[in-house]
Design a protein around this motif. Structure first.
Motif, PDB file in Angstrom:
ATOM      1  N   TRP A 122       2.835  -9.143  -2.885  1.00 26.03           N
ATOM      2  CA  TRP A 122       2.655  -8.214  -4.037  1.00 26.03           C
ATOM      3  C   TRP A 122       2.367  -9.328  -5.462  1.00 26.03           C
ATOM      4  O   TRP A 122       2.193  -8.842  -6.436  1.00 26.03           O
ATOM      5  N   ARG A 126       0.643 -10.237  -9.892  1.00 25.76           N
ATOM      6  CA  ARG A 126       1.464 -10.295 -11.123  1.00 25.76           C
ATOM      7  C   ARG A 126       0.463 -10.665 -12.478  1.00 25.76           C
ATOM      8  O   ARG A 126       0.652 -10.319 -13.533  1.00 25.76           O
ATOM      9  N   LEU A 155      -4.495  -3.738  -6.579  1.00 25.11           N
ATOM     10  CA  LEU A 155      -3.618  -3.100  -5.958  1.00 25.11           C
ATOM     11  C   LEU A 155      -3.917  -2.225  -4.513  1.00 25.11           C
ATOM     12  O   LEU A 155      -3.383  -2.528  -3.502  1.00 25.11           O
ATOM     13  N   LEU A 202       5.595  -3.347  -9.193  1.00 26.13           N
ATOM     14  CA  LEU A 202       5.554  -4.722  -8.562  1.00 26.13           C
ATOM     15  C   LEU A 202       6.773  -5.030  -8.285  1.00 26.13           C
ATOM     16  O   LEU A 202       7.320  -5.569  -7.066  1.00 26.13           O
ATOM     17  N   ARG A 206       7.889  -5.504  -4.248  1.00 25.48           N
ATOM     18  CA  ARG A 206       8.582  -6.732  -4.016  1.00 25.48           C
ATOM     19  C   ARG A 206       9.850  -6.706  -3.070  1.00 25.48           C
ATOM     20  O   ARG A 206      10.006  -7.302  -2.062  1.00 25.48           O
TER      21      ARG A 206
END
Length: 223
Positions: A122, A126, A155, A202, A206
């Motif tokens: 993931w 960022r 995504l 995110l 994570r």
């Protein structure tokens, strides 16, 4: 046409490009028209002719018609025979129905992917979240729409379902036509809240906090 003249994107200046390629001009025109729609310069319910828009953009009518047909397929404008294109109005019901479709498509897909995806994967998203935050801070709604679309597309690409990505991207683009606050400071505040959702999502992905992931996605899509 109301307000300032429609302008191509800041990086696109068709008049200064010597013999530009056809697809380049079309892309520049499409970007300029999308910006005008998001800013309200092209007003809902008003009919605009391709030649008039072309004159303001400094291009021929052909790439304008091609760009408008693309916007027709996205539901942003409607064809008016022998007159041009009418900017489509987006009602509260339209937005609610689009949000419902996004909930059905995106939330379960991301949750299923999050159950098997290594948490560190993931982090590849960022930069998209950071870019959206930076753009939101400038209050540029058109630029933010592109950054927001890029994040959501990246995504969903992690699901591996190309058809899902294509359909969801089209629907998400349609939701961006919701009215924005007239006051710039409030508009910037709204964009920053939206961009902050990406970062929070995110963070939850994570650590595989699926309850928070679902809550954030539902709130984000229906905001």
């Amino acid at each position: 046409m109301h307000g300032e003249p429609v302008r191509p994107a800041r990086h696109a200046r068709p008049r200064e490009v010597k013999q530009p390629e056809r697809h380049s001009v079309r892309g520049q025109v499409l970007t300029a028209l999308r910006e005008a729609l998001l800013s309200g310069e092209l007003a809902p319910g008003v009919v605009y002719s391709a030649p008039a828009l072309a004159e303001r953009l400094g291009v021929s009518a052909t790439p304008v018609r091609e760009a408008m047909q693309r916007l027709v397929s996205e539901g942003a404008v409607e064809t008016v025979p022998n007159r041009g294109f009418r900017v489509a109005e987006c009602s509260d019901r339209d937005l609610a129905e689009l949000a419902e479709i996004r909930l059905l498509l995106e939330v379960p897909s991301v949750l299923e992917t999050a159950r098997t995806m290594p948490p560190e994967c993931w982090e590849s998203l960022r930069p998209y979240a950071d870019e959206a935050l930076a753009v939101a801070d400038h209050g540029d709604r058109a630029a933010y729409a592109d950054a927001d679309s890029a994040f959501h597309r990246a995504l969903l690409e992690l699901t591996g379902n190309r058809q899902l990505v294509a359909i969801a991207t089209d629907i998400q683009r349609r939701t961006q036509r919701r009215p924005a606050p007239a006051v710039r400071s409030l508009r910037t505040e709204q964009l920053l809240r939206d961009a902050a959702d990406h970062v929070a999502l995110l963070d939850a992905l994570r650590v595989r906090d699926l309850t928070t992931v679902e809550r954030l996605m539902r709130a984000h899509v229906t905001a």
